[in-house]
Write an enzyme that holds these catalytic residues in place. Structure first.
Site, PDB file in Angstrom:
ATOM      1  N   ASP A  13       0.809  -1.223   0.000  1.00  0.00           N
ATOM      2  CA  ASP A  13       0.000   0.000   0.000  1.00  0.00           C
ATOM      3  C   ASP A  13       0.841   1.271   0.000  1.00  0.00           C
ATOM      4  O   ASP A  13       0.451   2.282   0.578  1.00  0.00           O
ATOM      5  CB  ASP A  13      -0.966   0.010   1.209  1.00  0.00           C
ATOM      6  CG  ASP A  13      -1.781  -1.255   1.267  1.00  0.00           C
ATOM      7  OD1 ASP A  13      -2.203  -1.715   0.193  1.00  0.00           O
ATOM      8  OD2 ASP A  13      -1.969  -1.799   2.370  1.00  0.00           O
ATOM      9  N   LYS A  16       1.898   2.142  -5.197  1.00  0.00           N
ATOM     10  CA  LYS A  16       2.514   1.614  -6.426  1.00  0.00           C
ATOM     11  C   LYS A  16       1.634   1.899  -7.643  1.00  0.00           C
ATOM     12  O   LYS A  16       2.113   2.304  -8.691  1.00  0.00           O
ATOM     13  CB  LYS A  16       2.731   0.095  -6.299  1.00  0.00           C
ATOM     14  CG  LYS A  16       3.674  -0.296  -5.176  1.00  0.00           C
ATOM     15  CD  LYS A  16       3.830  -1.800  -5.063  1.00  0.00           C
ATOM     16  CE  LYS A  16       2.677  -2.531  -4.395  1.00  0.00           C
ATOM     17  NZ  LYS A  16       2.538  -2.301  -2.954  1.00  0.00           N
ATOM     18  N   GLY A  40      -4.167  -4.504  -3.931  1.00  0.00           N
ATOM     19  CA  GLY A  40      -5.182  -3.475  -4.134  1.00  0.00           C
ATOM     20  C   GLY A  40      -4.470  -2.224  -4.601  1.00  0.00           C
ATOM     21  O   GLY A  40      -3.959  -1.470  -3.795  1.00  0.00           O
ATOM     22  N   HIS A  41      -4.397  -2.056  -5.929  1.00  0.00           N
ATOM     23  CA  HIS A  41      -3.661  -0.917  -6.468  1.00  0.00           C
ATOM     24  C   HIS A  41      -4.653   0.149  -6.924  1.00  0.00           C
ATOM     25  O   HIS A  41      -5.374  -0.043  -7.894  1.00  0.00           O
ATOM     26  CB  HIS A  41      -2.746  -1.370  -7.606  1.00  0.00           C
ATOM     27  CG  HIS A  41      -1.677  -2.331  -7.131  1.00  0.00           C
ATOM     28  ND1 HIS A  41      -0.787  -2.951  -7.963  1.00  0.00           N
ATOM     29  CD2 HIS A  41      -1.359  -2.751  -5.886  1.00  0.00           C
ATOM     30  CE1 HIS A  41       0.028  -3.717  -7.246  1.00  0.00           C
ATOM     31  NE2 HIS A  41      -0.313  -3.616  -5.987  1.00  0.00           N
ATOM     32  N   GLN A 225       2.240  -6.372  -3.239  1.00  0.00           N
ATOM     33  CA  GLN A 225       2.755  -6.477  -1.878  1.00  0.00           C
ATOM     34  C   GLN A 225       4.097  -5.725  -1.802  1.00  0.00           C
ATOM     35  O   GLN A 225       4.253  -4.758  -2.530  1.00  0.00           O
ATOM     36  CB  GLN A 225       2.885  -7.944  -1.423  1.00  0.00           C
ATOM     37  CG  GLN A 225       1.542  -8.651  -1.269  1.00  0.00           C
ATOM     38  CD  GLN A 225       0.967  -9.115  -2.584  1.00  0.00           C
ATOM     39  OE1 GLN A 225       1.625  -9.758  -3.384  1.00  0.00           O
ATOM     40  NE2 GLN A 225      -0.282  -8.811  -2.828  1.00  0.00           N
TER      41      GLN A 225
HETATM   42  P1  IMO Z   1      -0.638  -4.306  -2.320  1.00  0.00           P
HETATM   43  O1  IMO Z   1      -0.142  -4.887  -3.617  1.00  0.00           O
HETATM   44  C1  IMO Z   1      -0.854  -4.685   2.014  1.00  0.00           C
HETATM   45  C2  IMO Z   1      -0.795  -8.755   3.670  1.00  0.00           C
HETATM   46  C3  IMO Z   1      -2.023  -9.211   4.411  1.00  0.00           C
HETATM   47  C4  IMO Z   1      -1.401 -10.161   5.426  1.00  0.00           C
HETATM   48  C5  IMO Z   1      -0.299 -10.830   4.614  1.00  0.00           C
HETATM   49  C6  IMO Z   1      -0.687 -12.171   4.005  1.00  0.00           C
HETATM   50  O2  IMO Z   1      -1.903  -3.541  -2.428  1.00  0.00           O
HETATM   51  O3  IMO Z   1       0.452  -3.522  -1.647  1.00  0.00           O
HETATM   52  P2  IMO Z   1      -2.207 -12.859   1.938  1.00  0.00           P
HETATM   53  O4  IMO Z   1      -3.662 -12.582   1.649  1.00  0.00           O
HETATM   54  O5  IMO Z   1      -1.270 -12.336   0.904  1.00  0.00           O
HETATM   55  O6  IMO Z   1      -1.960 -14.308   2.272  1.00  0.00           O
HETATM   56  O7  IMO Z   1      -1.923 -12.066   3.316  1.00  0.00           O
HETATM   57  O8  IMO Z   1       0.024  -9.916   3.577  1.00  0.00           O
HETATM   58  N1  IMO Z   1      -1.036  -8.269   2.296  1.00  0.00           N
HETATM   59  C7  IMO Z   1      -1.000  -6.974   1.942  1.00  0.00           C
HETATM   60  N2  IMO Z   1      -0.862  -5.854   2.683  1.00  0.00           N
HETATM   61  N3  IMO Z   1      -0.968  -4.560   0.673  1.00  0.00           N
HETATM   62  C8  IMO Z   1      -1.057  -5.679  -0.087  1.00  0.00           C
HETATM   63  O9  IMO Z   1      -1.003  -5.622  -1.429  1.00  0.00           O
HETATM   64  C9  IMO Z   1      -1.135  -6.950   0.532  1.00  0.00           C
HETATM   65  N4  IMO Z   1      -1.278  -8.217   0.096  1.00  0.00           N
HETATM   66  C10 IMO Z   1      -1.195  -9.016   1.180  1.00  0.00           C
HETATM   67  O10 IMO Z   1      -2.665  -8.131   5.037  1.00  0.00           O
HETATM   68  O11 IMO Z   1      -0.793  -9.447   6.468  1.00  0.00           O
HETATM   69 MG    MG Z   2      -2.954  -1.959  -1.658  1.00  0.00          MG
END
Ligand code: IMO
Ligand code: MG
Length: 430
Positions: A13, A16, A40-41, A225
């Protein structure tokens, strides 16, 4: 020609999507290499915001070819909803024309989501705080060599194979604490979504991408992530299940590391994290609450309130190191405007020394050392030149430039597409 990469340097988050949206018009191809609907972009178009999950952020550019790469996991049900939602949001998009999907990307099957929920809610397992999208279940079945891939949908016995897995998972889940929908229901929803997927080109994306590079086309790899959620280098076990790093981009897309050019690392001016796990610079109480609300720090995917913390330089240095970041893009500086002081963790102190660069593990007695810096006043969100930034913010940026091995080249000052300033080092000198 090279492939450039955009990566998150914290816990996700970082903004990106917005940065990729800004630069993707300079590229011919935008490619996702890891993760799935857990991302979640957020992107702004004509004053409205949309959150992309599995789709690359170049999807709005009709001249950009978008790729869902081999290292990703694809949930057809979620994908279908995302495409329909995208078309409602902007009727000019034509994903059937500018999106291709790797035949080797792994499916997220409907029971993967159910098992994710089951494990998160069952006290026999560590609760990670996942997004409940079945990500770990799809990747673990991939590693176990028990999963199905996008290309398998062309097999004559695909339906049987899926049903066999769903039935097997239902037997495992029976007796658990998860409310199971009728099997026929999830199964028919899945096959309808697989039918929908047939409208999209499924191909060997490695060959497509390498051919494009040899023809002089420019590729932008979009990380999901972030470094501290990386399965190998992150804050294990509180991580996601894929490789989120620059090396993950190479492996997930099948492009040699020799062909990587710029590596853009995105970091917020403070830190956030959703889900469980260590967060040494976490800020609690009113201050955390204030930043959360000002920064709209609620998960774009799950709506959960994000935890807030100060910028963690030891972790950022580590993320820059493992990724070979060449430029840092700092986001959400506007959210800290108006605060009397802001803080940055410069290092960790131990009884017998200090730690300057670390992430993922931390000795129990390590104490974050915070440097307090003067805050900046005023609304910076409509500035057009970095030279007009308040002196205190310039000092904050100069300090970060000195502390990190790589320059900050952009500063995001608001959610809008144009709310971003190019930073030249000279402008930071008062
Ligand atoms: P973007 O791409 C923030 C976190 C989840 C959890 C851990 C594992 O938008 O930055 P998962 O569902 O992947 O097995 O969860 O990773 N998590 C994220 N946190 N932004 C994301 O994506 C995330 N994708 C997974 O909250 O702690
Ligand atoms: Mg996000």
């Amino acid at each position: 020609m090279n492939m450039d990469i955009v990566l998150g340097l914290q816990w996700g988050d970082e903004g990106k999507g917005k940065f990729i949206d800004l630069i993707s018009e300079d590229y011919d191809i935008a490619a996702r290499f890891n993760g799935g609907a857990n991302a979640g972009h957020s992107i702004e178009r004509n004053g409205k915001r949309i959150t992309l999950k599995s789709l690359p952020s170049g999807i709005f550019m009709k001249d950009v070819q978008n790729v869902i790469g081999t290292g990703t996991v694809l949930d057809p049900v979620s994908f279908r909803k995302e495409i329909l939602n995208l078309q409602l949001f902007d009727e000019t998009v034509q994903p059937e024309k500018n999106l291709i999907i790797s035949r080797k990307a792994h499916f997220v099957l409907p029971t993967h989501r159910l098992v994710d929920v089951f494990m998160e809610e069952n006290p026999d397992y560590t609760t990670i705080g996942t997004t409940k999208n079945g990500i770990a279940q799809a990747y673990s079945n991939k590693i176990l060599r028990q999963n199905l891939r996008v290309g398998d949908m062309e097999l004559p016995d695909f339906k049987n194979r899926v049903e066999q897995i769903l039935e097997r998972d239902y037997r495992l889940l029976a007796g658990g604490n998860v409310v199971l929908p009728p099997l026929e229901e999830i199964s028919s929803e899945f096959f309808e979504a697989v039918d929908f997927l047939k409208k999209f080109t499924r191909t060997e994306t490695e060959i497509f991408l390498n051919t494009a590079l040899s023809e002089g086309k420019r590729i932008l790899a979009e990380g999901s992530q972030a470094a501290m959620l990386d399965i190998d280098h992150g804050t294990y076990p509180y991580v996601t299940s894929s490789s989120t790093t620059a090396a993950g981009a190479s492996s997930g897309l099948g492009i040699s590391p020799k062909k990587v050019g710029e590596i853009f690392g995105i970091a917020k001016a403070y830190c956030t994290r959703v889900g469980n796990g260590m967060f040494p610079t976490e800020v609690f109480g009113d201050l955390g609450e204030e930043i959360r609300h000002k920064g709209h720090e609620f998960g774009s995917n799950t709506g959960r309130p994000r935890r807030i913390g100060w910028l963690d330089l030891p972790a950022l240095r580590y993320a820059i190191m493992i990724n070979g970041v060449t430029q840092v893009i700092l986001t959400k500086a506007d959210i800290l405007s108006g605060m009397e002081s802001v803080a940055v963790c410069t290092h960790y102190e131990l009884e017998d020394g200090t730690i300057e660069r670390i992430a993922g593990t931390l000795p129990e007695n390590a104490r974050p050392v915070l440097k307090s810096m003067e805050g900046w006043e005023g609304d910076i969100s409509s500035l057009e030149n970095a030279s007009d930034l308040p002196d205190e913010l310039k000092e904050f940026l100069s300090f970060l430039n000195r502390e990190l091995d790589v320059p900050i080249t952009y500063l995001s000052i608001g959610p809008g597409r144009n709310q971003i300033l190019k930073i030249k080092e000279l402008e930071l000198v008062k």
